[in-house]
Design an enzyme around this catalytic site. Structure first.
Site, PDB file in Angstrom:
ATOM      1  N   LYS A  84      -3.970  -9.540  -8.412  1.00 43.46           N
ATOM      2  CA  LYS A  84      -4.989 -10.389  -7.800  1.00 43.46           C
ATOM      3  C   LYS A  84      -6.390  -9.876  -8.152  1.00 43.46           C
ATOM      4  O   LYS A  84      -6.586  -8.660  -8.215  1.00 43.46           O
ATOM      5  CB  LYS A  84      -4.782 -10.330  -6.279  1.00 43.46           C
ATOM      6  CG  LYS A  84      -5.571 -11.327  -5.492  1.00 43.46           C
ATOM      7  CD  LYS A  84      -5.335 -11.136  -4.003  1.00 43.46           C
ATOM      8  CE  LYS A  84      -6.251 -10.074  -3.440  1.00 43.46           C
ATOM      9  NZ  LYS A  84      -6.591 -10.250  -2.035  1.00 43.46           N
ATOM     10  N   LYS A  96       0.845  -1.201   0.000  1.00 38.36           N
ATOM     11  CA  LYS A  96       0.000   0.000   0.000  1.00 38.36           C
ATOM     12  C   LYS A  96       0.878   1.247   0.000  1.00 38.36           C
ATOM     13  O   LYS A  96       0.600   2.227  -0.693  1.00 38.36           O
ATOM     14  CB  LYS A  96      -0.943   0.011   1.209  1.00 38.36           C
ATOM     15  CG  LYS A  96      -2.071  -0.982   1.064  1.00 38.36           C
ATOM     16  CD  LYS A  96      -3.078  -0.843   2.183  1.00 38.36           C
ATOM     17  CE  LYS A  96      -3.994  -2.041   2.293  1.00 38.36           C
ATOM     18  NZ  LYS A  96      -4.882  -2.249   1.153  1.00 38.36           N
ATOM     19  N   LYS A 155     -11.705  -6.871  -4.980  1.00 42.18           N
ATOM     20  CA  LYS A 155     -12.867  -5.998  -4.965  1.00 42.18           C
ATOM     21  C   LYS A 155     -12.481  -4.554  -4.710  1.00 42.18           C
ATOM     22  O   LYS A 155     -13.250  -3.650  -4.975  1.00 42.18           O
ATOM     23  CB  LYS A 155     -13.865  -6.467  -3.919  1.00 42.18           C
ATOM     24  CG  LYS A 155     -13.292  -6.520  -2.514  1.00 42.18           C
ATOM     25  CD  LYS A 155     -14.329  -7.115  -1.606  1.00 42.18           C
ATOM     26  CE  LYS A 155     -13.900  -7.437  -0.216  1.00 42.18           C
ATOM     27  NZ  LYS A 155     -12.730  -8.114   0.100  1.00 42.18           N
TER      28      LYS A 155
HETATM   29  P1  ATP Z   1      -9.229  -6.972  -1.256  1.00 43.87           P
HETATM   30  O1  ATP Z   1      -9.913  -7.501  -2.473  1.00 43.87           O
HETATM   31  O2  ATP Z   1      -9.745  -5.675  -0.812  1.00 43.87           O
HETATM   32  O3  ATP Z   1      -7.741  -7.087  -1.352  1.00 43.87           O
HETATM   33  P2  ATP Z   1      -9.689  -9.426  -0.050  1.00 43.87           P
HETATM   34  O4  ATP Z   1     -10.782  -9.880  -0.951  1.00 43.87           O
HETATM   35  O5  ATP Z   1      -8.316 -10.001  -0.177  1.00 43.87           O
HETATM   36  O6  ATP Z   1      -9.620  -7.878  -0.076  1.00 43.87           O
HETATM   37  P3  ATP Z   1     -11.120 -10.554   2.111  1.00 43.87           P
HETATM   38  O7  ATP Z   1     -12.479 -10.285   1.621  1.00 43.87           O
HETATM   39  O8  ATP Z   1     -10.933 -10.470   3.556  1.00 43.87           O
HETATM   40  O9  ATP Z   1     -10.091  -9.599   1.450  1.00 43.87           O
HETATM   41  O10 ATP Z   1     -10.636 -11.960   1.622  1.00 43.87           O
HETATM   42  C1  ATP Z   1     -11.267 -13.099   2.120  1.00 43.87           C
HETATM   43  C2  ATP Z   1     -10.528 -14.308   1.720  1.00 43.87           C
HETATM   44  O11 ATP Z   1     -10.539 -14.429   0.300  1.00 43.87           O
HETATM   45  C3  ATP Z   1      -9.062 -14.292   2.136  1.00 43.87           C
HETATM   46  O12 ATP Z   1      -8.700 -15.557   2.618  1.00 43.87           O
HETATM   47  C4  ATP Z   1      -8.341 -13.951   0.858  1.00 43.87           C
HETATM   48  O13 ATP Z   1      -7.045 -14.402   0.826  1.00 43.87           O
HETATM   49  C5  ATP Z   1      -9.232 -14.637  -0.158  1.00 43.87           C
HETATM   50  N1  ATP Z   1      -9.098 -14.000  -1.467  1.00 43.87           N
HETATM   51  C6  ATP Z   1      -9.323 -12.711  -1.762  1.00 43.87           C
HETATM   52  N2  ATP Z   1      -9.083 -12.464  -3.060  1.00 43.87           N
HETATM   53  C7  ATP Z   1      -8.665 -13.650  -3.606  1.00 43.87           C
HETATM   54  C8  ATP Z   1      -8.248 -14.061  -4.894  1.00 43.87           C
HETATM   55  N3  ATP Z   1      -8.198 -13.209  -5.907  1.00 43.87           N
HETATM   56  N4  ATP Z   1      -7.910 -15.353  -5.088  1.00 43.87           N
HETATM   57  C9  ATP Z   1      -7.973 -16.237  -4.063  1.00 43.87           C
HETATM   58  N5  ATP Z   1      -8.342 -15.924  -2.825  1.00 43.87           N
HETATM   59  C10 ATP Z   1      -8.690 -14.648  -2.569  1.00 43.87           C
END
Ligand code: ATP
Ligand code: LTN
Length: 328
Positions: free
Chosen positions: A193, A111, A196
């Site tokens: 990645k 970040k 959202k």
């Molecule tokens: P942001 O998208 O804001 O970075 P996030 O989606 O990583 O947030 P969370 O909603 O807390 O944050 O994620 C919930 C779970 O989903 C976590 O275990 C995270 O590692 C997993 N996750 C999130 N995005 C992915 C992805 N693109 N592929 C696989 N797993 C994911």
């Protein structure tokens, strides 16, 4: 029965990445483990959230958990703020964490490197709260996406430190990263990645996307000019990602999908991926609309909070006694 715990931070709508990397696995684990899952709403506000939007996302996340198959009879599902012990142990953990450790957290460093300004102290100390989220329940396993592994490792270091400094209190939690789908990439930039929190949503499929929209996003996903369907993550990351998505959702080996589409065009493969994704979205969404229009959510969350409080209260009381905070 071994215990498993995880949290999800619904700062936006849940994505296909969340589903494949996390949620879907929870559903599979609930039969084998004592499953505890919570909505990490305190983690959401490390940066400003519009209150009505946050409220809606929290509610949607619970409905989607249930729609994806999480069963409140088997799993404990609750809101983080319904169990005050999280914030309290989070502070105690922050007092045990070195600044150097927080400075090494990749998520925070990224970040800073991206030039994000106005980062909050809450964002910086987030891993301490996450450690508390985990240690309150002494789980054996913490299923997370690949990006969260470092935070679970810090949690282990803190547990170890606490146990050494006071006396044996916490169990060492193991991070559990699923092999397929631990890191689903963005459809319009496969070097990033699927997230959202990224601006523009062409690269991200939301679980509540209308299937037509999802299909369009998949059909226009960035691939490459190699033109051969094979598994080459380094040179064909977009294609690899699409095959990985289809593999995760259809429980087929990636090699098996490649075999079927060998010699065919990318368009045909994309159509297959879109069919698999849309079928899954339709299944989830039909249950979601039933749940969101009923009073199921309130009931599930109230029951979950009672169960979680019972465990968290015990752990925190022990911690406070050991640290010397109690005078009785
Ligand atoms: P942001 O998208 O804001 O970075 P996030 O989606 O990583 O947030 P969370 O909603 O807390 O944050 O994620 C919930 C779970 O989903 C976590 O275990 C995270 O590692 C997993 N996750 C999130 N995005 C992915 C992805 N693109 N592929 C696989 N797993 C994911
Ligand atoms: N930091 C995680 C969400 C999270 C979590 C947890 C996951 C908060 N507390 C405890 C597992 C265990 C994230 O951003 N995905």
């Amino acid at each position: 029965m071994k215990r498993m715990l995880s949290g999800i931070k619904p700062t936006g709508q849940l994505t296909l990445g969340n589903y494949i990397g996390a949620l879907r696995n929870f559903v599979n684990y609930q039969d084998e483990y004592e499953m505890i899952v919570f909505i990490a709403n305190l983690h959401c506000i490390t940066n400003y959230q519009d209150p009505p939007a946050l409220r809606k996302n929290l509610k949607d996340a619970i409905a989607l958990y249930l729609a994806c198959g999480l069963d409140p009879e088997k799993a404990t599902i609750f809101l983080q703020t319904d169990v005050h012990e999280h914030a309290e142990l989070g502070y105690i953990m922050a007092c045990m964490t070195y600044l150097g450790e927080l400075n090494r957290m990749t998520q925070f460093k990224d970040k800073v490197a991206k030039g994000e300004t106005n980062l909050s102290a809450g964002m910086y100390t987030y891993p301490c709260l996450m450690a508390a989220d985990i240690l309150l329940y002494n789980p054996d396993y913490v299923p997370v996406g690949d990006d969260q592994k470092q935070h679970v490792e810090l949690t282990r270091d803190l547990a170890h430190r606490f146990n050494n400094l006071y006396s044996e209190t916490f169990k060492m939690p193991e991070p559990l990263v699923a092999k397929v789908g631990a890191r689903i990439m963005s459809l319009d930039d496969p070097s990033k990645k699927m997230s959202k929190s990224d601006r523009g949503d062409k690269g991200c499929i939301y679980l509540l996307d209308d299937p037509k929209t999802a299909r369009k996003k998949i059909m226009s996903a960035v691939t490459d000019s190699v033109g051969i369907i094979q598994l080459d993550q380094k040179n064909q990351p977009g294609l690899y990602n699409l095959i990985e998505i289809a593999s995760a959702l259809s429980n087929r080996d990636m090699e098996d999908i490649v075999k079927e589409f060998k010699g065919k065009g990318y368009g045909e493969l994309k159509k297959y991926v879109a069919d698999v994704v849309c079928a899954e979205l339709e299944r989830i969404q039909s249950r979601y609309y039933e749940i969101i229009n009923s009073d199921t959510i309130e009931k599930v969350i109230a029951d979950g909070a009672i169960k979680a409080q019972r465990i968290a209260y015990k752990t925190l009381s022990k911690v406070k006694r050991k640290v010397g905070l109690e005078i009785r």
